[in-house]
Design an enzyme around this catalytic site. Structure first.
Site, PDB file in Angstrom:
ATOM      1  N   LEU A  18       3.740   1.833   7.273  1.00  0.00           N
ATOM      2  CA  LEU A  18       5.000   2.018   6.746  1.00  0.00           C
ATOM      3  C   LEU A  18       5.879   2.576   7.753  1.00  0.00           C
ATOM      4  CD1 LEU A  18       3.646   3.494   3.276  1.00  0.00           C
ATOM      5  CD2 LEU A  18       4.546   1.017   3.604  1.00  0.00           C
ATOM      6  N   HIS A  19       6.364   1.583   8.676  1.00  0.00           N
ATOM      7  CA  HIS A  19       6.979   2.351   9.631  1.00  0.00           C
ATOM      8  C   HIS A  19       8.519   2.856   9.145  1.00  0.00           C
ATOM      9  CE1 HIS A  19       4.464  -0.853  11.576  1.00  0.00           C
ATOM     10  NE2 HIS A  19       4.644  -0.081  12.622  1.00  0.00           N
ATOM     11  N   ASP A  20       9.128   1.908   8.696  1.00  0.00           N
ATOM     12  CA  ASP A  20      10.560   2.191   8.080  1.00  0.00           C
ATOM     13  C   ASP A  20      10.447   3.243   6.979  1.00  0.00           C
ATOM     14  OD1 ASP A  20      11.779   0.457   9.904  1.00  0.00           O
ATOM     15  OD2 ASP A  20      12.030  -1.006   8.954  1.00  0.00           O
TER      16      ASP A  20
END
Length: 330
Positions: free
Chosen positions: A257-259
């Site tokens: 869940l980078h962003d």
């Protein structure tokens, strides 16, 4: 201009319209702590026109009371040739939504009836910087081309903003698109370096923490069964190809869940542990283009090279996933 304490924080989201961008947008639209003034769009994961379409798709599904401005910006990096992630995010950047049909055969995601603003993203960013000054935070989820262009156009105005929270880079871990570089910095290293040199307060949410925030396919499907809504159905649909990529290449059926983590840091900075560092981005390297090089030496020279980023090096994964679940799936 006065913004009262405990009022939502005015923010701009700068995005390249991929799958994890969509999840982050849902978080922002459901967060009482954020007052989303505009969504500026650029090429990165996908072409800028498709990226804008993907942002509008998310808005149509979440259906907030007030629609933020959606403005298109840069169509390509400052210097390098365009490079996208369609192989990871799907041909449309959003899991190839046209494959999904309702029981009667009609499209689950029909043609949109809303369109982006005719305003240019760079003008929108500079206008908001003038209006909100140091109350404004910008959450940068894609390459930094729009923000670098705004700095090149009017550095003094950009220096008035409060902070840029950047999903990008890697300090202590390898890159993800090459051994050296994280995707956003690799796509436009020249823009990333301009932002590093800007003097604007920066928080870097890089792979050091993003890779500690996994979302499994099982959780997505359980959420859909437990709470079947337009949003949970969309999340299940748009993450299919993205999660299959991780399954096939990393043996993990899910995604990172980078962003959404960058969005969570904007909402609650206490989720992460940071270190003040001096950082540069390699623009010319034969093998290391896009490398975010942080000076972590004991003998570093803070006089000539003072820290220019707050780099996130650890995250309370449990608290983050709880916040993500609350804002995205409830």
């Amino acid at each position: 201009m006065t913004i009262l304490q405990n009022q939502p924080m005015p923010v701009i989201i700068d995005t390249d319209g991929g799958v994890d961008d969509a999840l982050a947008l849902i978080m922002a639209l459901n967060s009482p702590q954020l007052d989303l003034k505009a969504i500026t769009v650029l090429a990165g994961n996908i072409h800028v026109d498709q990226a804008a379409n993907n942002v509008l798709r998310v808005l149509s599904i979440v259906a907030p009371n007030t629609l933020p401005i959606v403005a298109k910006g840069c169509e390509k990096p400052l210097v390098k040739s365009p490079f996208n992630a369609a192989g990871i995010h799907g041909a449309d950047g959003l899991g190839e939504l046209d494959q999904f049909k309702a029981a009667d055969g009609t499209a689950s995601y029909p043609q949109l009836t809303i369109e982006p603003s005719t305003e240019n993203a760079i003008d929108v960013i500079l206008s908001a910087a003038k209006e909100y000054g140091d109350h404004l935070n910008i959450i940068a989820l894609g390459p930094l081309t729009n923000l670098a262009t705004a700095i090149q156009k009017d550095a003094a105005t950009m220096k008035q903003i409060g902070r840029i929270i950047i999903m990008g880079g890697a300090v202590t871990v390898p890159g993800n698109i090459t051994a050296a570089a994280e995707f956003n910095f690799f796509v436009d290293p020249h823009a990333a370096q301009i932002v590093m040199e800007s003097g604007i307060p920066l928080t870097l949410v890089g792979l050091d923490v993003a890779m500690k925030a996994p979302l499994t396919r099982q959780v997505v499907e359980e959420n859909l069964q437990r709470r079947p809504t337009k949003v949970t159905q969309f999340i299940a649909d748009c993450t299919g190809i993205y999660m299959a990529f991780y399954r096939d290449h990393e043996g993990f059926h899910g995604c990172y869940l980078h962003d959404p983590l960058a969005m969570a840091v904007a909402i609650d900075p206490s989720l992460v542990t940071t270190e003040s560092l001096y950082m540069v981005v390699e623009t010319e390297g034969r093998f290391s283009t896009g490398l975010s090089l942080a000076d972590r030496r004991d003998r570093r020279d803070d006089k000539s090279h003072p820290p220019n980023v707050e780099a996130c090096l650890d995250v309370d994964t449990k608290r983050f996933l709880k916040l993500f679940d609350k804002l995205v799936c409830s």
